[in-house]
Design an enzyme around this catalytic site. Structure first.
Site, short mmCIF file in Angstrom:
data_model
loop_
_atom_site.label_atom_id
_atom_site.label_comp_id
_atom_site.label_asym_id
_atom_site.label_seq_id
_atom_site.Cartn_x
_atom_site.Cartn_y
_atom_site.Cartn_z
N HIS A 137 2.06 -3.82 -0.36
CA HIS A 137 1.52 -3.44 -1.66
C HIS A 137 1.05 -4.68 -2.40
O HIS A 137 0.95 -4.68 -3.63
CB HIS A 137 2.58 -2.68 -2.47
CG HIS A 137 2.04 -1.51 -3.21
ND1 HIS A 137 2.18 -1.36 -4.57
CD2 HIS A 137 1.32 -0.43 -2.79
CE1 HIS A 137 1.59 -0.24 -4.95
NE2 HIS A 137 1.07 0.34 -3.89
N ASP A 168 -7.92 2.60 -12.56
CA ASP A 168 -6.98 1.51 -12.34
C ASP A 168 -7.30 0.41 -13.33
O ASP A 168 -8.10 0.60 -14.26
CB ASP A 168 -7.07 1.01 -10.89
CG ASP A 168 -5.73 0.53 -10.36
OD1 ASP A 168 -5.19 -0.45 -10.91
OD2 ASP A 168 -5.21 1.14 -9.41
N HIS A 358 -4.07 5.68 -11.99
CA HIS A 358 -3.33 4.78 -11.10
C HIS A 358 -3.02 3.45 -11.78
O HIS A 358 -2.85 2.43 -11.13
CB HIS A 358 -4.16 4.55 -9.82
CG HIS A 358 -3.37 4.05 -8.66
ND1 HIS A 358 -3.54 2.78 -8.13
CD2 HIS A 358 -2.41 4.63 -7.91
CE1 HIS A 358 -2.72 2.61 -7.11
NE2 HIS A 358 -2.03 3.73 -6.96
N GLU A 386 5.42 -6.57 -3.14
CA GLU A 386 4.65 -6.47 -4.38
C GLU A 386 4.30 -7.86 -4.92
O GLU A 386 4.98 -8.84 -4.64
CB GLU A 386 5.46 -5.74 -5.46
CG GLU A 386 5.97 -4.37 -5.06
CD GLU A 386 4.94 -3.28 -5.23
OE1 GLU A 386 3.81 -3.59 -5.65
OE2 GLU A 386 5.27 -2.11 -4.94
#
Length: 452
Positions: A137, A168, A358, A386
């Protein structure tokens, strides 16, 4: 974990100085697609794209064709694509598997690679031995000395290639130090691993055969950090950015997210598409409310969730997720009805027709902004790899852009004035009610909140 001196911890973070004119925030998926294609066409020495997936659809094909065209025009270009190992080798959810045939986007990568003599490597990054328990991610595209940062992957809806879009956040930063730092991390901590293989080549190894390498890779990722010569700490008056990365429980990125919340004095604004905060985040939000901090949470309406399926269409198990998140939001709102009534806590539901939401990230007071792909949920805090860019803006030089982004987001939101505005479980479609009851009876709903 309780942070006694969160401001001090934040001020000690190594930071890269920036000029305000080097930072640009885009406001739409279509603008983001245009900018990405423009930057690829202009690239002179390197392109590194890191994404959960590059989809075999019109938008994915357009991006991949642009990369091949750039490579043909400038053969010395250093180009690499990184995608999640598991996500690339499966079909879409619900798609039947064909025995003996490569599934998903990887088959397309191999077809395109054969047509172009394998000139652009596409690497599969296996963060865990199973997709359910961890994926790549990591966000951020590096093109020459510029960084394009967004939570978006590459497909039609994320790039607004057709009628629908998935909204986004989109950040552009021209900064050689930041670009070099992100590429260095990819080279040192990802591409050098024995667990990482090219998906654009025929017959990549099976996941079972590299399970030991994947476990070693994950163990090493837990120690990996962005590394650069820090000219400043964040306690100076200079506009700066700190790149952050983490995987697994109590990682450095998780700690900074909690420190930001704990350091808040006046205002917290949070975006998340899936309302399912980790316990540590919920605790810090509760503490902030007790301190008198105003908190705004912007979350997608269940119909704006990317897993949502309208009730008049065939039911799939995955379609229960938006309802799980809404039930979670209703419980949170009910427990904080007093703060909602006094407008100290504002819950904003985003919905724009059939489009989806998102957005991730946080704004703390007027000093800090966190750009991240982190969903601020238990999965992000424990399973996935992440990263984030933490911008420190002590002189508020990016204030106009920040305000414009928030106005753009808020224009499609409505405020929840009372928790009863959100549906109860008994109001959900029959198939959803039945599944949620079954999950709850065996406590599988708790597991779902952790891994989905």
């Amino acid at each position: 974990m309780r942070f006694q001196r969160p401001r001090s911890a934040l001020e000690q973070l190594p930071a890269i100085p920036m000029k305000p004119e080097s930072v640009k925030i885009l406001l739409s998926a279509a603008e983001y697609r245009q900018e990405l294609l423009k930057q690829i066409s202009k690239a002179k020495h390197r392109i590194y794209l890191c994404s959960l997936y590059l989809q075999h659809d019109e938008a994915g094909a357009q991006v991949l064709a642009a990369l091949y065209a750039a490579k043909a025009a400038r053969p010395a270009l250093d180009i690499a694509l990184l995608v999640d190992w598991h996500r690339a080798q499966r079909g879409l959810i619900g798609e039947a598997k064909q025995v003996g045939k490569m599934m998903g986007n990887a088959a397309w990568y191999q077809e395109q690679s054969a047509l172009h003599q394998g000139c652009i490597p596409i690497y599969g990054i296996p963060v865990q031995t199973s997709e359910l328990f961890g994926v790549l991610h990591l966000k951020g595209f590096v093109i020459d000395d510029g960084v394009i940062y967004s939570g978006a992957s590459i497909n039609n809806v994320y790039l607004h290639q057709q009628e629908k879009y998935r909204h986004d956040r989109y950040l552009l930063i021209q900064n050689a130090t930041l670009a070099n730092t992100m590429v260095d991390f990819i080279r040192r901590h990802l591409l050098c691993s024995a667990a990482v293989h090219r998906l654009d080549r025929i017959d990549p190894p099976g996941t079972r055969s590299i399970r030991a390498e994947i476990r070693d890779f994950r163990a090493n990722l837990k120690k990996a950090r962005y590394s650069f010569d820090a000219d400043i700490k964040q306690n100076t008056d200079v506009l700066s950015v700190s790149p952050l990365v983490g995987v697994g429980k109590n990682n450095p990125l998780n700690r900074v997210i909690c420190q930001l919340l704990a350091a808040s004095k006046k205002q917290i604004t949070i975006c998340t598409p899936y309302f399912n905060f980790p316990l540590a985040v919920t605790r810090e939000i509760n503490r902030a409310l007790k301190r008198g901090v105003k908190v705004d949470v912007i979350v997608g309406d269940k119909a704006a969730n990317d897993f949502y399926i309208p009730p008049d269409q065939p039911f799939k198990v995955i379609a229960a997720l938006p309802y799980l998140y809404e039930a979670n939001l209703r419980r949170f709102a009910k427990s904080h009805q007093s703060e909602i009534k006094h407008q100290q806590l504002n819950l904003h539901l985003w919905k724009d027709g059939d489009n989806t939401y998102h957005l991730k990230g946080m704004w703390i007071d007027e000093d800090y902004a966190l750009m991240t792909g982190n969903n601020l949920n238990p999965r992000a805090f424990r399973l996935d790899l992440e990263n984030a860019l933490l911008i420190h803006d002590p002189q508020h030089q990016l204030q106009n852009q920040r305000n414009a982004e928030l106005v753009s987001i808020m224009q499609h939101t409505s405020v929840i004035n009372h928790y009863r505005q959100l549906e109860k479980v008994r109001d959900y479609p029959h198939e959803v009610r039945k599944l949620l009851a079954r999950l709850s009876s065996v406590r599988l709903d708790r597991l779902a909140y952790r891994v989905l």
